[in-house]
Design a protein around this motif. Structure first.
Motif, PDB file in Angstrom:
ATOM      1  N   ILE A  16       7.762 100.770 -34.074  1.00 46.10           N
ATOM      2  CA  ILE A  16       7.766 102.251 -33.623  1.00 46.10           C
ATOM      3  C   ILE A  16       7.344 103.178 -34.897  1.00 46.10           C
ATOM      4  N   CYS A  17       7.781 102.765 -36.076  1.00 44.89           N
ATOM      5  CA  CYS A  17       7.621 103.719 -36.980  1.00 44.89           C
ATOM      6  C   CYS A  17       6.137 103.615 -37.487  1.00 44.89           C
ATOM      7  N   ASP A  18       5.238 102.521 -37.197  1.00 46.31           N
ATOM      8  CA  ASP A  18       3.859 102.393 -37.542  1.00 46.31           C
ATOM      9  C   ASP A  18       3.116 102.897 -36.354  1.00 46.31           C
ATOM     10  N   SER A  19       3.721 103.371 -35.275  1.00 44.59           N
ATOM     11  CA  SER A  19       3.129 103.887 -34.115  1.00 44.59           C
ATOM     12  C   SER A  19       3.377 105.483 -34.212  1.00 44.59           C
ATOM     13  N   GLY A  20       4.035 105.994 -35.167  1.00 43.99           N
ATOM     14  CA  GLY A  20       4.235 107.327 -35.427  1.00 43.99           C
ATOM     15  C   GLY A  20       5.378 107.902 -34.372  1.00 43.99           C
ATOM     16  N   LEU A  21       6.264 106.966 -34.036  1.00 42.86           N
ATOM     17  CA  LEU A  21       7.147 107.485 -33.081  1.00 42.86           C
ATOM     18  C   LEU A  21       8.695 107.411 -33.772  1.00 42.86           C
ATOM     19  N   THR A  22       9.710 108.003 -33.026  1.00 44.13           N
ATOM     20  CA  THR A  22      10.959 108.129 -33.761  1.00 44.13           C
ATOM     21  C   THR A  22      11.785 106.958 -33.132  1.00 44.13           C
ATOM     22  N   ALA A  23      12.330 106.271 -34.017  1.00 45.43           N
ATOM     23  CA  ALA A  23      13.129 104.791 -33.777  1.00 45.43           C
ATOM     24  C   ALA A  23      14.504 105.442 -33.643  1.00 45.43           C
ATOM     25  N   GLN A  24      15.117 104.963 -32.427  1.00 44.11           N
ATOM     26  CA  GLN A  24      16.600 105.162 -32.222  1.00 44.11           C
ATOM     27  C   GLN A  24      17.180 103.976 -31.683  1.00 44.11           C
ATOM     28  N   LEU A  25      18.567 103.918 -32.094  1.00 38.55           N
ATOM     29  CA  LEU A  25      19.481 102.798 -31.790  1.00 38.55           C
ATOM     30  C   LEU A  25      20.380 103.222 -30.879  1.00 38.55           C
ATOM     31  N   LEU A  26      20.698 102.501 -29.593  1.00 35.92           N
ATOM     32  CA  LEU A  26      21.773 102.745 -28.600  1.00 35.92           C
ATOM     33  C   LEU A  26      22.836 101.731 -29.246  1.00 35.92           C
ATOM     34  N   VAL A  27      24.110 102.195 -29.310  1.00 35.36           N
ATOM     35  CA  VAL A  27      25.171 101.547 -30.082  1.00 35.36           C
ATOM     36  C   VAL A  27      26.540 101.417 -29.286  1.00 35.36           C
ATOM     37  N   ASP A  28      27.034 100.470 -28.941  1.00 33.53           N
ATOM     38  CA  ASP A  28      28.271 100.371 -28.193  1.00 33.53           C
ATOM     39  C   ASP A  28      29.491 100.864 -29.350  1.00 33.53           C
ATOM     40  N   ALA A  29      30.074 102.011 -29.519  1.00 37.70           N
ATOM     41  CA  ALA A  29      30.837 102.533 -30.505  1.00 37.70           C
ATOM     42  C   ALA A  29      32.293 101.971 -30.166  1.00 37.70           C
ATOM     43  N   SER A  30      32.550 101.165 -29.136  1.00 34.22           N
ATOM     44  CA  SER A  30      33.890 100.840 -28.906  1.00 34.22           C
ATOM     45  C   SER A  30      33.965  99.441 -29.559  1.00 34.22           C
ATOM     46  N   LEU A  31      33.089  98.669 -30.134  1.00 33.41           N
ATOM     47  CA  LEU A  31      33.436  97.257 -30.660  1.00 33.41           C
ATOM     48  C   LEU A  31      34.013  97.721 -32.111  1.00 33.41           C
ATOM     49  N   SER A  32      34.583  96.665 -32.566  1.00 36.30           N
ATOM     50  CA  SER A  32      35.386  96.560 -33.816  1.00 36.30           C
ATOM     51  C   SER A  32      34.187  96.547 -35.026  1.00 36.30           C
ATOM     52  N   ILE A  79      28.065 102.530 -40.178  1.00 39.50           N
ATOM     53  CA  ILE A  79      27.909 100.915 -40.225  1.00 39.50           C
ATOM     54  C   ILE A  79      27.878 100.440 -38.803  1.00 39.50           C
ATOM     55  N   VAL A  80      27.204  99.712 -38.457  1.00 41.53           N
ATOM     56  CA  VAL A  80      27.118  99.224 -36.995  1.00 41.53           C
ATOM     57  C   VAL A  80      26.736  97.654 -37.158  1.00 41.53           C
ATOM     58  N   PRO A  81      27.696  96.808 -36.574  1.00 42.14           N
ATOM     59  CA  PRO A  81      27.575  95.261 -36.541  1.00 42.14           C
ATOM     60  C   PRO A  81      26.605  95.003 -35.477  1.00 42.14           C
ATOM     61  N   LEU A  82      25.625  94.166 -35.727  1.00 46.77           N
ATOM     62  CA  LEU A  82      24.541  93.479 -34.845  1.00 46.77           C
ATOM     63  C   LEU A  82      24.987  93.479 -33.696  1.00 46.77           C
ATOM     64  N   ASP A  83      26.103  92.836 -33.413  1.00 49.79           N
ATOM     65  CA  ASP A  83      26.475  92.781 -31.914  1.00 49.79           C
ATOM     66  C   ASP A  83      26.504  94.118 -31.304  1.00 49.79           C
TER      67      ASP A  83
END
Length: 144
Positions: A16-32, A79-83
């Motif tokens: 994504i970064c090498d393509s000059g685009l904006t990297a984003q994460l969709l995160v489940d914020a309800s997880l421990s 802080i975002v756990p991988l899961d």
């Protein structure tokens, strides 16, 4: 040995970064273990801009993922756990990798103008575009 998930995240992030685009994460914020600004969480999901200009000290290969970013002008530790990572994608093209399984018909929540909208009950649904998106044809210009 680390599981494959961090390597997939890092590879997609680099693409994504090498393509000059904006990297984003969709995160489940309800997880421990997820530490994100709760005021930006909607339907237990948060979209985090992780492009190099938006974050400091990004560590995608660790468990958990960690970085600091500005929210309303103030730096916060994230802080975002991988899961908890659902999708990593490019904001502009919406291409990326889903790291979680979704129900059929799932449409990612989005920011601004996008091909989805939220109904009164907090569900996202697809909307038809009025005009098709036309891709620009590649061209080559000779410079002397």
């Amino acid at each position: 040995m680390l599981p494959i998930k961090p390597y997939m995240l890092q590879a997609c992030y680099d693409w994504i970064c090498d393509s000059g685009l904006t990297a984003q994460l969709l995160v489940d914020a309800s997880l421990s273990g997820v530490q994100v600004p709760n005021e930006y969480v909607k339907d237990n999901l948060i979209i985090l801009n992780i492009s190099p200009t938006a974050v400091r000290e990004l560590n995608l290969m660790g468990e958990p993922i960690s970085f600091s970013a500005r929210f309303s002008g103030h730096f916060r530790s994230i802080i975002v756990p991988l899961d908890a990572v659902q999708v990593i994608y490019a904001r502009e093209s919406r291409q990326g990798i889903a790291l979680a399984s979704f129900d059929e018909g799932f449409v990612m929540p989005s920011e601004g103008n996008s091909p989805s909208k939220e109904d009164d009950e907090g569900n996202f649904e697809k909307i038809k575009r009025d005009t098709p998106i036309k891709a620009k044809k590649p061209s080559l210009k000779l410079v002397d």
